[in-house]
Scaffold this motif. Structure first.
Motif, short mmCIF file in Angstrom:
data_model
loop_
_atom_site.label_atom_id
_atom_site.label_comp_id
_atom_site.label_asym_id
_atom_site.label_seq_id
_atom_site.Cartn_x
_atom_site.Cartn_y
_atom_site.Cartn_z
N LEU A 143 123.22 70.61 22.88
CA LEU A 143 122.92 69.36 22.18
C LEU A 143 122.93 68.19 23.16
O LEU A 143 122.03 67.34 23.13
CB LEU A 143 123.94 69.11 21.07
N ILE A 160 120.12 68.16 12.38
CA ILE A 160 119.68 67.48 13.59
C ILE A 160 118.44 66.66 13.23
O ILE A 160 117.54 67.16 12.55
CB ILE A 160 119.31 68.49 14.71
N ASP A 201 118.80 77.04 21.95
CA ASP A 201 120.11 76.85 21.33
C ASP A 201 120.89 78.17 21.33
O ASP A 201 120.36 79.19 20.89
CB ASP A 201 119.92 76.36 19.89
#
Length: 98
Positions: free
Chosen positions: A26, A49, A66
């Motif tokens: 992130l 998000i 991710d």
């Protein structure tokens, strides 16, 4: 812009094991200007998000990085929208992909 809704598919213990790597991911996306807002849902069964405007292929490539995605710990629902109103005094960063 995009709203990304993560729904955990793994056990919370697995999520916790991958959480540090997810937070580093992130951070990289915030530094790159791809992500604007992120945080866990309440109750803790996923996260949200807000991503900047970009080509969908680019966003899909970012999500593939991710750790939650790589370890198949979350399902991602992605909603694209065009922001037309912004609260007074709120400034969103400009994306390098605009």
């Amino acid at each position: 812009m995009y709203v990304i809704h993560l729904r955990y598919t793994g056990a919370l213990a697995e999520i916790d094991d991958a959480l540090e790597a997810h937070r580093l991911y992130l951070g990289r996306q915030f530094d790159a200007g791809a992500f604007i807002i992120a945080g866990p849902k309440v109750p803790r069964d996923g996260g949200i998000i807000l991503a900047a405007s970009m080509d969908r292929d680019r966003l899909d490539a970012i999500i593939a990085e991710d750790p939650f995605s790589q370890q198949r710990l979350a399902h991602y629902d992605i909603i694209e929208f065009k922001a037309t109103r912004l609260a007074p005094d709120l400034n969103l960063p400009q994306s390098p992909w605009l």
